[in-house]
Write a protein that holds these residues in place. Sequence first.
Motif, PDB file in Angstrom:
ATOM      1  N   ALA A 143       0.829  -1.203   0.000  1.00  0.00           N
ATOM      2  CA  ALA A 143       0.000   0.000   0.000  1.00  0.00           C
ATOM      3  C   ALA A 143       0.866   1.257   0.000  1.00  0.00           C
ATOM      4  O   ALA A 143       0.562   2.242  -0.684  1.00  0.00           O
ATOM      5  N   ALA A 163      -6.109   0.751  -4.998  1.00  0.00           N
ATOM      6  CA  ALA A 163      -6.330  -0.583  -4.439  1.00  0.00           C
ATOM      7  C   ALA A 163      -5.826  -1.667  -5.392  1.00  0.00           C
ATOM      8  O   ALA A 163      -5.201  -2.652  -4.960  1.00  0.00           O
ATOM      9  N   ARG A 167      -2.650  -4.221  -4.482  1.00  0.00           N
ATOM     10  CA  ARG A 167      -2.807  -5.674  -4.504  1.00  0.00           C
ATOM     11  C   ARG A 167      -1.836  -6.307  -5.495  1.00  0.00           C
ATOM     12  O   ARG A 167      -1.247  -7.354  -5.217  1.00  0.00           O
TER      13      ARG A 167
END
Length: 372
Positions: A143, A163, A167
């Motif tokens: 992140a 996001a 990931r």
Amino acid sequence: MNAATPPAPRRPGPDSADLLRAARCAGYPFTDRQLETLRTQGLIPRPHRALNRGVTPVWVYPPGTERQIVFLGRWRQRTKDPEVLRVLLWLEGFPIPTEAVEIALLRCLLAVGALEDRIAPSPDSAAAPELDTGRDPIESLAAELAAKRGPKALPRPIRQSAAERARAIELMFRTFGRGESITVTDDEAFELERLLGLAPGRRHKVDGVGPWITGSPHQLLDLARTFAPPALFKTMLTVTEAELEEARPFAHTLFYGMPLAARLLGAIYGNDNYAGFGFLANQEEKPFLAPLILAVVVAVRRTDPKMTANLTALHSSMQALPDTMAEIKNMLEMPQSQMDQNLAKQPAAARRQLSRVIEAALEGKFEGGLAL
């Protein structure tokens, strides 16, 4: 009558002064102390006593050591790691023992593994940071990297949400960094392709051939079982000198040829990431990749006949690249009037492509790495 003075015996190789002079002329001002360091590290050969000048012994290096010191000067601007430099010298054909390259590869892969553990330690590792949030450290790091901006941020070849990007970075650490086997959805696997900039390889063609990426995006993750540093390390534990020698030309092509081909494709099609090859464009400026690429070639040739055939075909096609670069150089040396006349004879599409290639050559885009 005085006897004629006999000519001084010719030295059978360069001495230390010759090496320092060659390096200095190329822009790399080595010192005597640095020469001793390179000898100690086995990156240049030790001199041998060749003759005497009077009662003074003359120590010389094997012919060609001047090229070797200049080569080292260029790469030492990017890394001082003797193991990486040893692999680079060997790939280029300098006299580095193959058994020394075996050891260098193992040490390089161990270093990569140690780096992975420092930047993304497993939750039960002693190196893992204490997090009062209970969040997985790899997830936290992913992140953080996904949100990072500026010159030290990871490249963003394709637009992704924060996001999706986080990931994909996490998956890259877990699979290609650590070799973990985890459950991944099709969408997540595709986002990893996008993170690496590979997605255009599913739609772009080169000279009407392709796309080169087909099938499930999970295929990329499947490669991690063979190409993650832990798997490569196990392969290198049993590598033979014959396997390394057979892999050398293919690794040389991948390390030097593919970046040049990627930049050439980018110029031809006016897209720096055409067909998803943008990640290769400057890889030869990252010396730590050379040992990894060599290990990957060994692993491919040992385990995957289909990829071995593709690698052989790629290597063969790359043999025309030096001639292509020579043709581009000849174009640049033409008078402008002759160049304009030659371009005018081409169809409009070819004229646009050639103009972009010439412009890229004038900007030095084909001169960033070492010669193929």
